[in-house]
Design a protein around this motif. Structure first.
Motif, PDB file in Angstrom:
ATOM      1  N   LEU A  39      22.972  -4.149  12.052  1.00 63.47           N
ATOM      2  CA  LEU A  39      21.748  -4.836  11.403  1.00 63.47           C
ATOM      3  C   LEU A  39      22.093  -5.843  10.338  1.00 63.47           C
ATOM      4  O   LEU A  39      23.023  -5.465   9.432  1.00 63.47           O
ATOM      5  CB  LEU A  39      20.847  -3.713  10.585  1.00 63.47           C
ATOM      6  CG  LEU A  39      19.485  -3.416  11.577  1.00 63.47           C
ATOM      7  CD1 LEU A  39      20.055  -2.365  12.611  1.00 63.47           C
ATOM      8  CD2 LEU A  39      18.474  -2.611  10.882  1.00 63.47           C
ATOM      9  N   ALA A  40      21.596  -7.046  10.394  1.00 61.48           N
ATOM     10  CA  ALA A  40      21.735  -7.765   9.184  1.00 61.48           C
ATOM     11  C   ALA A  40      20.501  -7.830   8.290  1.00 61.48           C
ATOM     12  O   ALA A  40      19.550  -7.255   8.585  1.00 61.48           O
ATOM     13  CB  ALA A  40      21.766  -9.343   9.783  1.00 61.48           C
ATOM     14  N   GLU A  41      20.707  -8.462   7.210  1.00 54.89           N
ATOM     15  CA  GLU A  41      19.772  -8.476   6.147  1.00 54.89           C
ATOM     16  C   GLU A  41      18.402  -9.168   6.608  1.00 54.89           C
ATOM     17  O   GLU A  41      18.456 -10.072   7.291  1.00 54.89           O
ATOM     18  CB  GLU A  41      20.210  -9.174   4.765  1.00 54.89           C
ATOM     19  CG  GLU A  41      20.616  -8.263   3.737  1.00 54.89           C
ATOM     20  CD  GLU A  41      21.217  -9.229   2.660  1.00 54.89           C
ATOM     21  OE1 GLU A  41      20.373 -10.185   1.754  1.00 54.89           O
ATOM     22  OE2 GLU A  41      22.248  -8.801   2.251  1.00 54.89           O
ATOM     23  N   GLY A  42      17.248  -8.466   6.381  1.00 49.38           N
ATOM     24  CA  GLY A  42      15.929  -8.725   6.787  1.00 49.38           C
ATOM     25  C   GLY A  42      15.704  -8.344   8.503  1.00 49.38           C
ATOM     26  O   GLY A  42      14.871  -8.780   8.735  1.00 49.38           O
ATOM     27  N   ASP A  43      16.698  -8.031   9.197  1.00 50.30           N
ATOM     28  CA  ASP A  43      16.459  -7.607  10.418  1.00 50.30           C
ATOM     29  C   ASP A  43      15.321  -6.592  10.557  1.00 50.30           C
ATOM     30  O   ASP A  43      15.351  -5.429   9.755  1.00 50.30           O
ATOM     31  CB  ASP A  43      17.605  -6.969  11.030  1.00 50.30           C
ATOM     32  CG  ASP A  43      18.379  -8.290  11.971  1.00 50.30           C
ATOM     33  OD1 ASP A  43      18.054  -9.320  11.803  1.00 50.30           O
ATOM     34  OD2 ASP A  43      19.684  -7.918  12.268  1.00 50.30           O
ATOM     35  N   GLN A 221       4.177  -4.324  17.383  1.00 46.70           N
ATOM     36  CA  GLN A 221       3.556  -4.873  16.302  1.00 46.70           C
ATOM     37  C   GLN A 221       4.429  -5.282  14.974  1.00 46.70           C
ATOM     38  O   GLN A 221       4.221  -6.316  14.516  1.00 46.70           O
ATOM     39  CB  GLN A 221       2.643  -4.113  15.651  1.00 46.70           C
ATOM     40  CG  GLN A 221       1.673  -4.573  14.703  1.00 46.70           C
ATOM     41  CD  GLN A 221       0.570  -3.532  14.231  1.00 46.70           C
ATOM     42  OE1 GLN A 221       0.437  -2.478  14.880  1.00 46.70           O
ATOM     43  NE2 GLN A 221      -0.082  -3.704  13.043  1.00 46.70           N
ATOM     44  N   LEU A 222       5.604  -4.412  15.034  1.00 42.80           N
ATOM     45  CA  LEU A 222       6.314  -4.647  13.741  1.00 42.80           C
ATOM     46  C   LEU A 222       7.866  -5.383  14.050  1.00 42.80           C
ATOM     47  O   LEU A 222       8.396  -6.230  13.165  1.00 42.80           O
ATOM     48  CB  LEU A 222       6.651  -3.145  13.013  1.00 42.80           C
ATOM     49  CG  LEU A 222       7.519  -3.036  11.678  1.00 42.80           C
ATOM     50  CD1 LEU A 222       6.648  -3.711  10.807  1.00 42.80           C
ATOM     51  CD2 LEU A 222       7.808  -1.733  11.517  1.00 42.80           C
ATOM     52  N   CYS A 223       8.283  -5.207  15.136  1.00 40.67           N
ATOM     53  CA  CYS A 223       9.682  -5.398  15.160  1.00 40.67           C
ATOM     54  C   CYS A 223      10.256  -6.586  15.979  1.00 40.67           C
ATOM     55  O   CYS A 223       9.365  -7.042  16.782  1.00 40.67           O
ATOM     56  CB  CYS A 223      10.588  -4.313  16.191  1.00 40.67           C
ATOM     57  SG  CYS A 223      10.231  -2.481  15.253  1.00 40.67           S
ATOM     58  N   ASP A 224      11.232  -7.404  15.650  1.00 35.55           N
ATOM     59  CA  ASP A 224      11.766  -8.482  16.262  1.00 35.55           C
ATOM     60  C   ASP A 224      12.749  -8.233  17.447  1.00 35.55           C
ATOM     61  O   ASP A 224      12.712  -8.836  18.400  1.00 35.55           O
ATOM     62  CB  ASP A 224      12.706  -9.380  15.251  1.00 35.55           C
ATOM     63  CG  ASP A 224      11.706  -9.609  13.783  1.00 35.55           C
ATOM     64  OD1 ASP A 224      10.568  -9.691  14.121  1.00 35.55           O
ATOM     65  OD2 ASP A 224      12.290  -9.445  12.828  1.00 35.55           O
ATOM     66  N   LYS A 225      13.470  -7.153  17.049  1.00 29.62           N
ATOM     67  CA  LYS A 225      14.631  -6.500  18.143  1.00 29.62           C
ATOM     68  C   LYS A 225      14.277  -5.315  18.504  1.00 29.62           C
ATOM     69  O   LYS A 225      13.501  -4.359  17.725  1.00 29.62           O
ATOM     70  CB  LYS A 225      15.928  -6.770  17.428  1.00 29.62           C
ATOM     71  CG  LYS A 225      16.509  -8.171  17.149  1.00 29.62           C
ATOM     72  CD  LYS A 225      17.946  -8.209  16.923  1.00 29.62           C
ATOM     73  CE  LYS A 225      18.095  -9.412  16.060  1.00 29.62           C
ATOM     74  NZ  LYS A 225      19.358  -9.298  15.208  1.00 29.62           N
ATOM     75  N   LEU A 226      14.701  -4.907  19.650  1.00 26.61           N
ATOM     76  CA  LEU A 226      14.412  -3.500  20.084  1.00 26.61           C
ATOM     77  C   LEU A 226      15.545  -2.933  20.714  1.00 26.61           C
ATOM     78  O   LEU A 226      16.410  -3.526  21.441  1.00 26.61           O
ATOM     79  CB  LEU A 226      13.401  -3.701  21.189  1.00 26.61           C
ATOM     80  CG  LEU A 226      12.838  -2.312  21.914  1.00 26.61           C
ATOM     81  CD1 LEU A 226      12.196  -1.184  20.726  1.00 26.61           C
ATOM     82  CD2 LEU A 226      12.036  -2.654  23.151  1.00 26.61           C
ATOM     83  N   LEU A 227      15.985  -1.626  20.631  1.00 24.57           N
ATOM     84  CA  LEU A 227      16.930  -0.897  21.079  1.00 24.57           C
ATOM     85  C   LEU A 227      16.311   0.328  21.913  1.00 24.57           C
ATOM     86  O   LEU A 227      15.322   1.014  21.212  1.00 24.57           O
ATOM     87  CB  LEU A 227      17.832  -0.065  20.177  1.00 24.57           C
ATOM     88  CG  LEU A 227      18.448  -1.074  18.901  1.00 24.57           C
ATOM     89  CD1 LEU A 227      19.344  -0.230  18.146  1.00 24.57           C
ATOM     90  CD2 LEU A 227      19.494  -2.073  19.810  1.00 24.57           C
ATOM     91  N   VAL A 228      16.552   0.501  22.974  1.00 23.51           N
ATOM     92  CA  VAL A 228      16.172   1.596  23.913  1.00 23.51           C
ATOM     93  C   VAL A 228      17.153   2.788  23.992  1.00 23.51           C
ATOM     94  O   VAL A 228      18.397   2.456  24.552  1.00 23.51           O
ATOM     95  CB  VAL A 228      15.715   1.150  25.274  1.00 23.51           C
ATOM     96  CG1 VAL A 228      15.104   2.360  26.084  1.00 23.51           C
ATOM     97  CG2 VAL A 228      14.750  -0.042  25.096  1.00 23.51           C
ATOM     98  N   GLN A 241       9.906  -8.829  22.100  1.00 24.92           N
ATOM     99  CA  GLN A 241       8.973  -9.328  22.918  1.00 24.92           C
ATOM    100  C   GLN A 241       9.303  -9.742  24.307  1.00 24.92           C
ATOM    101  O   GLN A 241       8.746  -9.057  25.423  1.00 24.92           O
ATOM    102  CB  GLN A 241       8.576 -10.882  22.400  1.00 24.92           C
ATOM    103  CG  GLN A 241       7.074 -11.015  22.242  1.00 24.92           C
ATOM    104  CD  GLN A 241       6.544 -10.802  20.964  1.00 24.92           C
ATOM    105  OE1 GLN A 241       6.993 -11.266  19.928  1.00 24.92           O
ATOM    106  NE2 GLN A 241       5.839  -9.737  20.671  1.00 24.92           N
ATOM    107  N   THR A 242      10.730 -10.246  24.506  1.00 25.66           N
ATOM    108  CA  THR A 242      11.203 -10.230  26.048  1.00 25.66           C
ATOM    109  C   THR A 242      11.124  -8.978  26.561  1.00 25.66           C
ATOM    110  O   THR A 242      10.927  -8.872  27.760  1.00 25.66           O
ATOM    111  CB  THR A 242      12.629 -10.956  25.841  1.00 25.66           C
ATOM    112  OG1 THR A 242      13.201 -11.110  24.541  1.00 25.66           O
ATOM    113  CG2 THR A 242      12.229 -12.466  26.487  1.00 25.66           C
ATOM    114  N   LEU A 243      11.908  -7.894  25.870  1.00 26.57           N
ATOM    115  CA  LEU A 243      12.233  -6.668  26.456  1.00 26.57           C
ATOM    116  C   LEU A 243      11.001  -6.235  27.000  1.00 26.57           C
ATOM    117  O   LEU A 243      10.783  -5.448  28.012  1.00 26.57           O
ATOM    118  CB  LEU A 243      12.766  -5.625  25.344  1.00 26.57           C
ATOM    119  CG  LEU A 243      14.264  -5.554  25.625  1.00 26.57           C
ATOM    120  CD1 LEU A 243      14.987  -4.476  24.796  1.00 26.57           C
ATOM    121  CD2 LEU A 243      14.546  -4.927  27.237  1.00 26.57           C
ATOM    122  N   LEU A 244       9.758  -6.159  26.061  1.00 28.88           N
ATOM    123  CA  LEU A 244       8.778  -5.618  26.428  1.00 28.88           C
ATOM    124  C   LEU A 244       7.765  -6.107  27.570  1.00 28.88           C
ATOM    125  O   LEU A 244       7.070  -5.552  28.352  1.00 28.88           O
ATOM    126  CB  LEU A 244       7.870  -5.405  25.174  1.00 28.88           C
ATOM    127  CG  LEU A 244       8.188  -4.444  24.248  1.00 28.88           C
ATOM    128  CD1 LEU A 244       7.325  -4.395  23.051  1.00 28.88           C
ATOM    129  CD2 LEU A 244       8.151  -2.986  24.875  1.00 28.88           C
TER     130      LEU A 244
END
Ligand SMILES: Nc1ncnc2c1ncn2[C@@H]1O[C@H](COP(=O)(O)OP(=O)(O)OP(=O)(O)O)[C@@H](O)[C@H]1O
Ligand SMILES: [Mg+2]
Lengths: 267, 298
Positions: A39-43, A221-228, A241-244
């Motif tokens: 995770l980078a700052e602000g991620d 609603q909250l996240c920019d990136k996603l891990l499954v 967004q793309t993943l979903l």
């Protein structure tokens, strides 16, 4: 490239438990298996997965409540599991956590003002007056009235308590916030409020957030990136967004389908 | 509506009352406390005010009234030196109760420290410490105390130390169990994440949340300490025989019993029984309030 804020390198955790009462066979649960992430700052990163997939175990290892069997957790490049207790305590200022259940995450006998400033007081000595000032400002930050300062947790609603927990976590101005199912125990309207609040605070303080949930709508609603995550492993990662909208891994598709089904029922 | 508003099972039962007064009322209405509390009050008032009201000093011999039978002038009779038994019993209440209370406080501090270390430390340390505790508990307390008291001069301080050292184990076990239970709570994890030191964890989180069961153990402990002190003094192993502790009075009475001075045994005995019974009743009342399972079973 500069060192990221948080770097998790191939951490694993196996739980040993006895099998059946009579079989006596050892039964090993690979709760977390070779998970790496950074995770980078602000991620703002979401971590989703079904119940038992190892999300909480991963979070507890990242925050240092649990020891990984292998792998390492680097916070600003320093391995948090290799340093001394004193050092780890100091690192806590950079990394905080909000727990799943707001009813158990506050000491029932501790007043709200004391709870909020407790992490801060662990690192700085503050006069009584300064403590009150800090607590009032923290309550304002999370949208709670100052009159709650002298209340006890049982006098607050679930949403209010979760806000108090967030205020407590943010009191030391961390760079990274772990939220383990931080809104799952709340009903939909309160959930939305808390999510909005998190987003605001994230932007105000340039927080990095690891948001653990099994609720894809909340994550969206909250996240920019996603891990499954599934059975202790990260099976898919990418832009939220793309993943979903077009998941490639069959497990993610299944998760999506399940969530849509639930939403359909709710309406 | 808040989905979880009815699910507050994690909050300790005794704290769910929204007002502390409600809790106090429950305590005061408890059948055990209704008997025990007035008893304790009477003893406390008697110990504090009694010596001022009785017209005789505790150490005031009256050679004209040796072995006087209970009468209007000496309500509870006199002893072999003509000292008023009532005055001595009231003076003795101060001695016996302060010894018991101080010894119990000492045992509580000791037990809490031991419990904290075992309950918050690593599992291997906990195992060793609990094993040691079990070993200690398998030795009869009285034997321990008698052996300890048989050596050296008797003094009040020594009696306090010996009773304290003989009775911290229950508190230690309770504190350790409470710590292990509470350490699993989210708010302890949250405190750790917040950078709380072990000391802060113990003082601001564990101790307050374990205070209610601790109070029960302490209350009952005072009763036990009164008994131990009486037994020791009765055996001439307790506080110096010049002090009129209840055990000393009882022991002194026993040696005069053959002479027919029944009052010198009966009244100290009654005093001890009455006190210990009152304390235990209050302890039982507290326990029933603190432990919801027991209260449900009433
Ligand atoms: N202390 C423990 N001892 C033994 N097994 C454990 C322990 N903690 C977790 N596990 C096991 O590890 C696996 C992962 O658990 P974990 O709590 O991390 O899942 P999770 O993804 O957070 O699930 P949930 O969404 O229900 O919170 C589960 O199979 C669980 O049974
Ligand atoms: Mg979990």
């Amino acid at each position: 490239m500069s060192t990221p804020l948080l770097n998790v390198e191939a951490v694993s955790r196996v739980y040993h438990s006895l099998g059946g009462m009579f079989s006596g066979k050892r039964h090993n649960v690979r709760a977390v298996n070779q998970v790496s992430l950074s995770l980078a700052e602000g991620d703002v990163v979401g971590l989703v997965g079904e119940s038992g997939s190892g999300k909480s175990t991963l979070a507890r290892m990242i925050i240092g409540l649990e020891q990984p069997d292998s792998g390492q957790v680097l916070l600003k490049g320093a391995n948090i599991h290799a340093c001394r207790a004193q050092q780890l305590r100091r690192m806590r200022q950079t990394m905080q956590m909000v727990f799943q259940n707001p009813y158990t995450a506050l000491n029932p006998l501790q007043r709200i003002d004391a709870a909020i400033v407790e992490p801060l007081v662990n690192f700085k000595s503050l006069s009584q007056k300064e403590r009150t000032t800090v607590a009032v400002r923290a309550l304002e930050d999370v949208g709670l009235p100052a009159r709650l300062l002298h209340a006890y947790p049982h006098q607050l609603s679930g949403g209010e308590r979760q806000r108090v927990c967030i205020a407590r976590a943010l009191s030391v101005q961390p760079k990274l916030l772990l939220c383990d199912e931080a809104v799952s125990a709340l009903d939909k309207t309160v959930q939305a409020q808390v999510l909005t609040l998190l987003r605001q605070l994230q932007q105000r303080y340039k927080l990095a957030i690891l948001f653990i949930s099994h609720d894809l709508a909340a994550v969206n609603q909250l996240c920019d990136k996603l891990l499954v995550m599934r059975q202790g492993e990260i099976v898919e990662r990418g832009n939220c967004q793309t993943l979903l909208s077009n998941a490639t891994h069959p497990y993610t598709q299944k998760l999506l389908a399940a969530n849509h089904y639930l939403e359909g029922v709710g309406q | 509506m808040d989905a979880l508003s009815t699910d507050k099972g994690q909050v300790p039962e005794y704290f769910r009352y929204h007002q502390k007064t409600a809790l106090l009322r429950t305590f005061l209405r408890h059948p055990m406390t209704r008997v025990g509390l007035p008893g304790l009050l009477i003893i406390a008032i008697a110990a504090v005010l009694g010596p001022l009201l009785v017209p005789y000093g505790a150490d005031e011999p009256d050679l004209a009234a040796i072995f006087a039978v209970p009468s209007w002038s000496h309500w509870l009779g006199t002893d072999q030196l003509g000292r008023d038994l009532l005055a001595r019993l009231l003076e003795g209440a101060q001695v016996s109760l302060s010894v018991a209370i101080i010894a119990t406080l000492f045992a509580t501090v000791l037990g809490c420290l031991y419990g904290f270390v075992a309950g918050m430390g690593p599992v291997w340390l906990d195992r060793i410490m609990m094993q040691f505790l079990d070993t200690l508990l398998s030795i009869p307390v009285l034997l321990l105390v008698i052996v300890a008291q048989a050596f050296g001069e008797s003094s009040v301080l020594k009696v306090i130390a010996v009773i304290g050292l003989a009775s911290w184990m229950g508190t230690a076990r309770l504190m350790r169990t409470e710590c292990r239970r509470l350490m699993a709570a989210d708010y302890i994890s949250a405190a750790l994440v917040g950078g709380a030191s072990q000391f802060r964890l113990a003082i601001t989180h564990l101790l307050p949340n374990a205070a209610a069961p601790l109070l029960v153990v302490v209350t009952v402990g005072v009763g036990q300490a009164v008994l131990i002190e009486s037994t020791l003094s009765f055996l001439n192993l307790g506080v110096p025989s010049t002090l009129p502790s209840w055990g000393n009075l009882l022991g002194n009475g026993m040696s005069s019993l053959l002479g027919g001075a029944w009052w010198m045994v009966l009244f100290p005995g009654l005093m001890i029984v009455f006190t210990v019974a009152s304390i235990n009743l209050v302890g039982d009342g507290l326990r029933d309030i603190v432990d919801p399972k027991r209260r449900a079973g009433l």
